[in-house]
Write a protein that holds these residues in place. Structure first.
Motif, PDB file in Angstrom:
ATOM      1  N   LEU A  17       4.602  -1.365   0.593  1.00  0.00           N
ATOM      2  CA  LEU A  17       5.154  -1.724  -1.009  1.00  0.00           C
ATOM      3  C   LEU A  17       3.875  -1.496  -1.929  1.00  0.00           C
ATOM      4  O   LEU A  17       3.999  -0.898  -2.878  1.00  0.00           O
ATOM      5  N   TRP A  18       2.773  -2.115  -1.551  1.00  0.00           N
ATOM      6  CA  TRP A  18       1.554  -2.080  -2.229  1.00  0.00           C
ATOM      7  C   TRP A  18       0.980  -0.754  -2.602  1.00  0.00           C
ATOM      8  O   TRP A  18       0.717  -0.384  -3.872  1.00  0.00           O
ATOM      9  N   SER A  19       0.825   0.240  -1.511  1.00  0.00           N
ATOM     10  CA  SER A  19       0.416   1.513  -1.616  1.00  0.00           C
ATOM     11  C   SER A  19       1.186   2.590  -2.474  1.00  0.00           C
ATOM     12  O   SER A  19       0.922   3.062  -3.405  1.00  0.00           O
ATOM     13  N   THR A  20       2.351   2.192  -2.219  1.00  0.00           N
ATOM     14  CA  THR A  20       3.446   3.455  -2.890  1.00  0.00           C
ATOM     15  C   THR A  20       3.631   2.663  -4.614  1.00  0.00           C
ATOM     16  O   THR A  20       3.719   3.611  -5.545  1.00  0.00           O
ATOM     17  N   GLN A  21       3.685   1.504  -4.893  1.00  0.00           N
ATOM     18  CA  GLN A  21       3.485   1.150  -6.278  1.00  0.00           C
ATOM     19  C   GLN A  21       2.523   1.261  -7.015  1.00  0.00           C
ATOM     20  O   GLN A  21       2.322   1.242  -8.104  1.00  0.00           O
ATOM     21  N   LEU A  22       1.174   1.238  -6.173  1.00  0.00           N
ATOM     22  CA  LEU A  22       0.070   1.550  -6.661  1.00  0.00           C
ATOM     23  C   LEU A  22       0.070   2.917  -7.169  1.00  0.00           C
ATOM     24  O   LEU A  22      -0.523   3.137  -8.287  1.00  0.00           O
ATOM     25  N   LEU A  23       0.505   3.974  -6.357  1.00  0.00           N
ATOM     26  CA  LEU A  23       0.685   5.387  -7.029  1.00  0.00           C
ATOM     27  C   LEU A  23       1.599   5.498  -8.283  1.00  0.00           C
ATOM     28  O   LEU A  23       1.302   6.159  -9.243  1.00  0.00           O
ATOM     29  N   SER A  24       2.764   4.759  -8.044  1.00  0.00           N
ATOM     30  CA  SER A  24       3.751   4.754  -9.289  1.00  0.00           C
ATOM     31  C   SER A  24       3.014   4.081 -10.537  1.00  0.00           C
ATOM     32  O   SER A  24       3.271   4.505 -11.643  1.00  0.00           O
ATOM     33  N   THR A  25       2.407   3.042 -10.400  1.00  0.00           N
ATOM     34  CA  THR A  25       1.692   2.377 -11.558  1.00  0.00           C
ATOM     35  C   THR A  25       0.625   3.102 -12.235  1.00  0.00           C
ATOM     36  O   THR A  25       0.336   3.466 -13.255  1.00  0.00           O
ATOM     37  N   LEU A  26      -0.081   3.964 -11.278  1.00  0.00           N
ATOM     38  CA  LEU A  26      -0.890   5.083 -11.564  1.00  0.00           C
ATOM     39  C   LEU A  26      -0.441   6.016 -12.611  1.00  0.00           C
ATOM     40  O   LEU A  26      -0.957   6.338 -13.462  1.00  0.00           O
ATOM     41  N   GLY A  27       0.855   6.604 -11.967  1.00  0.00           N
ATOM     42  CA  GLY A  27       1.323   7.617 -12.967  1.00  0.00           C
ATOM     43  C   GLY A  27       1.722   7.087 -14.352  1.00  0.00           C
ATOM     44  O   GLY A  27       1.836   7.585 -15.263  1.00  0.00           O
ATOM     45  N   SER A  28       2.517   5.802 -14.157  1.00  0.00           N
ATOM     46  CA  SER A  28       2.775   5.198 -15.602  1.00  0.00           C
ATOM     47  C   SER A  28       1.688   4.984 -16.441  1.00  0.00           C
ATOM     48  O   SER A  28       1.663   5.221 -17.474  1.00  0.00           O
ATOM     49  N   SER A  29       0.539   4.301 -15.839  1.00  0.00           N
ATOM     50  CA  SER A  29      -0.676   4.193 -16.781  1.00  0.00           C
ATOM     51  C   SER A  29      -1.318   5.544 -17.302  1.00  0.00           C
ATOM     52  O   SER A  29      -1.708   5.295 -18.522  1.00  0.00           O
ATOM     53  N   PHE A 181       6.677   7.946  -9.064  1.00  0.00           N
ATOM     54  CA  PHE A 181       7.867   7.135  -9.161  1.00  0.00           C
ATOM     55  C   PHE A 181       8.846   7.442  -7.996  1.00  0.00           C
ATOM     56  O   PHE A 181       9.388   6.697  -7.284  1.00  0.00           O
ATOM     57  N   ALA A 182       9.368   8.813  -7.788  1.00  0.00           N
ATOM     58  CA  ALA A 182      10.170   9.076  -6.716  1.00  0.00           C
ATOM     59  C   ALA A 182       9.667   8.666  -5.415  1.00  0.00           C
ATOM     60  O   ALA A 182      10.632   8.207  -4.570  1.00  0.00           O
ATOM     61  N   LEU A 183       8.369   8.707  -4.973  1.00  0.00           N
ATOM     62  CA  LEU A 183       7.876   8.282  -3.833  1.00  0.00           C
ATOM     63  C   LEU A 183       7.956   6.840  -3.854  1.00  0.00           C
ATOM     64  O   LEU A 183       8.433   6.266  -2.719  1.00  0.00           O
ATOM     65  N   ALA A 184       7.581   5.876  -4.864  1.00  0.00           N
ATOM     66  CA  ALA A 184       7.556   4.556  -4.517  1.00  0.00           C
ATOM     67  C   ALA A 184       9.108   4.198  -4.483  1.00  0.00           C
ATOM     68  O   ALA A 184       9.429   3.136  -3.746  1.00  0.00           O
ATOM     69  N   ALA A 185      10.185   4.631  -5.297  1.00  0.00           N
ATOM     70  CA  ALA A 185      11.500   4.262  -5.325  1.00  0.00           C
ATOM     71  C   ALA A 185      12.191   4.672  -3.880  1.00  0.00           C
ATOM     72  O   ALA A 185      12.722   3.710  -3.114  1.00  0.00           O
ATOM     73  N   SER A 186      11.863   5.979  -3.428  1.00  0.00           N
ATOM     74  CA  SER A 186      12.533   5.964  -1.870  1.00  0.00           C
ATOM     75  C   SER A 186      11.974   5.024  -0.899  1.00  0.00           C
ATOM     76  O   SER A 186      12.451   4.658   0.030  1.00  0.00           O
ATOM     77  N   THR A 187      10.474   4.931  -0.964  1.00  0.00           N
ATOM     78  CA  THR A 187      10.063   4.033  -0.062  1.00  0.00           C
ATOM     79  C   THR A 187      10.515   2.520  -0.054  1.00  0.00           C
ATOM     80  O   THR A 187      10.904   2.039   0.826  1.00  0.00           O
ATOM     81  N   LEU A 188      10.661   1.952  -1.433  1.00  0.00           N
ATOM     82  CA  LEU A 188      11.334   0.732  -1.431  1.00  0.00           C
ATOM     83  C   LEU A 188      12.876   0.633  -1.048  1.00  0.00           C
ATOM     84  O   LEU A 188      13.001   0.051  -0.322  1.00  0.00           O
ATOM     85  N   LEU A 189      13.400   1.714  -1.075  1.00  0.00           N
ATOM     86  CA  LEU A 189      14.862   1.838  -0.947  1.00  0.00           C
ATOM     87  C   LEU A 189      15.055   2.021   0.661  1.00  0.00           C
ATOM     88  O   LEU A 189      15.964   1.178   1.250  1.00  0.00           O
ATOM     89  N   VAL A 190      14.499   2.848   1.311  1.00  0.00           N
ATOM     90  CA  VAL A 190      14.914   2.936   2.587  1.00  0.00           C
ATOM     91  C   VAL A 190      13.677   2.303   3.657  1.00  0.00           C
ATOM     92  O   VAL A 190      13.938   2.182   4.754  1.00  0.00           O
ATOM     93  N   GLY A 191      12.345   2.085   3.203  1.00  0.00           N
ATOM     94  CA  GLY A 191      11.350   1.729   4.175  1.00  0.00           C
ATOM     95  C   GLY A 191      10.793   0.364   4.328  1.00  0.00           C
ATOM     96  O   GLY A 191       9.972  -0.256   4.960  1.00  0.00           O
ATOM     97  N   ILE A 192      11.314  -0.590   3.175  1.00  0.00           N
ATOM     98  CA  ILE A 192      10.959  -1.994   3.349  1.00  0.00           C
ATOM     99  C   ILE A 192      12.051  -2.926   3.261  1.00  0.00           C
ATOM    100  O   ILE A 192      13.068  -2.655   2.432  1.00  0.00           O
ATOM    101  N   ALA A 193      12.246  -3.751   3.995  1.00  0.00           N
ATOM    102  CA  ALA A 193      13.034  -4.782   4.057  1.00  0.00           C
ATOM    103  C   ALA A 193      12.559  -6.132   3.640  1.00  0.00           C
ATOM    104  O   ALA A 193      11.501  -6.545   4.025  1.00  0.00           O
ATOM    105  N   ILE A 194      13.172  -6.525   2.602  1.00  0.00           N
ATOM    106  CA  ILE A 194      12.630  -7.744   1.953  1.00  0.00           C
ATOM    107  C   ILE A 194      13.538  -8.904   2.590  1.00  0.00           C
ATOM    108  O   ILE A 194      14.568  -9.160   2.362  1.00  0.00           O
TER     109      ILE A 194
END
Length: 433
Positions: A17-29, A181-194
């Motif tokens: 979660l941390w690594s993919t959200q980091l990339l998404s945050t970088l894109g937004s910033s 965004f697409a990378l982070a969202a797809s990882t959160l959707l299918v790759g991480i169980a909360i």
């Protein structure tokens, strides 16, 4: 090595979660950085640029109390995915308006308000997700890693965005934002169980009553409340700083877009180094003392150096001194809050914290823009050549913003002193993690 492998196994979902959200945050910033430069180049006004941040924070502050109640009641993954998706749609809207040559600053105000509204619900949900994914024994390490991610974003944003703007254009910056965004969202959707936590379900109560519970917790825990109010004052000062920085660096003879990029890069390098240090450091004897000392160091260095500096290298030294201790403050604050606030209340308490701690940010941006455009720049423009003010701060556009840095330097430094003697804050030292 075995300890490292065990830690990596414990933190695997968080690391993903941390690594993919980091990339998404970088894109937004990068998008935000590019649009700030676009806005200032189009209008040349610190107030116009500051309103971008005001529109982002206003809904965030106004609705945070209720957002915490929603966050505790709703599915955390769904909240994060919806928030990220709407942010991506906003980027698509900016890209479309740019392509048609119709983008105006008021479009950005509306889009930033929508983004701020979604962040209102998303931020407390993401805080709870971290608590659910991370064992308590790793809180300090994870807090340091989150600070490390913020530092990396701060470091890479101006370098990457400036390079893309120089060699391609703002359209490419926006496209990179959508890809991350697409990378982070797809990882959160299918790759991480909360996971869910026993006893962490929100109680069956009205929205208003649920929202009040966060405030009631803070009122009953005055040490944490006073720390939050302290941060509110610091955020006010920092927001004036952020409003004045582009106006000064982009306008002065020794500045420009490249100089602004270097100052932001040094800010990122300083926070990156601080984040690495806090990630490997043992728990301090007093987290409270670390928080207070870090903020005093920050407030009493950078503002004064920016006020009297006339070139990018000097401003970069100020950025390093002002930001190197901030990861120690944020990591220890995060551990202090996360280890003391019950998991079932965290969404509501973090939302109440957001309202109290961040309501000063739009006020600071508004004051910063007004003070630069209406007070300090006109004051410096009236000064005769050879006057003391001119000798200290120079002439031309940007000299008024430099004078403002001197004022907020004194204000920020003096605002730290009363809280160092606050009895409620000092009592937090009696409770050990």
């Amino acid at each position: 090595m075995q300890s490292f492998k065990a830690t990596a196994k414990d933190l695997r979902p968080f690391l993903l979660l941390w690594s993919t959200q980091l990339l998404s945050t970088l894109g937004s910033s990068m998008t935000s950085f590019a649009l700030v430069i676009w806005s200032y180049q189009q209008y040349g006004s610190a107030l116009t640029t500051s309103l971008l941040s005001i529109c982002s924070y206003a809904p965030y502050v106004l609705l945070s109390l209720f957002a915490g109640a929603w966050s505790d009641k709703w599915n955390k993954k769904s909240i994060m995915l919806i928030g990220d998706s709407l942010a991506a749609l906003c980027t698509v809207a900016v890209l479309g308006l740019l392509a048609e040559g119709r983008l105006a600053v008021w479009h950005l105000y509306v889009i930033n308000a929508v983004n701020g509204l979604m962040s209102t619900v998303q931020q407390p949900a993401s805080e709870v997700v971290v608590s659910l994914l991370v064992p308590k024994r790793h809180y300090q390490r994870v807090s340091g890693m989150r600070s490390l991610a913020n530092s990396a974003v701060t470091l890479l944003t101006p370098v990457t965005a400036s390079a893309l703007l120089a060699f391609t254009g703002i359209h490419v910056v926006l496209a990179v934002d959508l890809i991350t965004f697409a990378l982070a969202a797809s990882t959160l959707l299918v790759g991480i169980a909360i996971p869910s936590a026993a006893g962490a379900e929100a109680p069956k109560e009205s929205l208003l009553r649920s929202a009040r519970s966060g405030l009631h917790y803070l009122r009953a825990n005055r040490g944490i409340l006073d720390l939050i109010l302290f941060l509110a004052i610091i955020n006010f000062t920092a927001s004036i700083f952020n409003a004045a920085l582009p106006a000064m660096v982009l306008s002065r003879a020794g500045g420009g877009q490249t100089a602004l990029g270097w100052v932001n890069t040094c800010t990122g390098l300083a926070t990156l180094l601080g984040s690495i240090l806090v990630s490997v450091a043992p728990p301090p004897r007093s987290r409270v003392r670390v928080i207070l000392n870090a903020l005093l160091l920050s407030m009493s260095t950078e503002n004064f150096i920016l006020a009297f500096g006339r070139s990018a290298p000097v401003w970069c030294v100020g950025a390093i001194l002002g930001w190197i201790a901030i990861p120690f403050m944020s990591a220890n604050m995060d551990v202090l809050f996360r280890s003391r606030i019950p998991l079932e209340l965290q969404g509501r308490v973090y939302a109440a914290r957001n309202t109290l701690q961040f309501f000063t940010i739009p006020l600071g941006y508004l004051c910063g823009g007004l003070l630069v455009d209406r007070v300090f720049e006109p004051f410096m423009a009236k000064q005769a050549p050879g006057s003391l003010w001119v000798l200290l701060f120079g002439t031309g556009k940007g000299s008024g913003a430099a004078l403002l840095f001197l004022a907020i330097g004194f204000f920020g430094m003096l605002s730290c002193l009363p809280f160092r003697r606050d009895p409620h804050i000092r009592r937090l030292e009696e409770r050990r993690d």
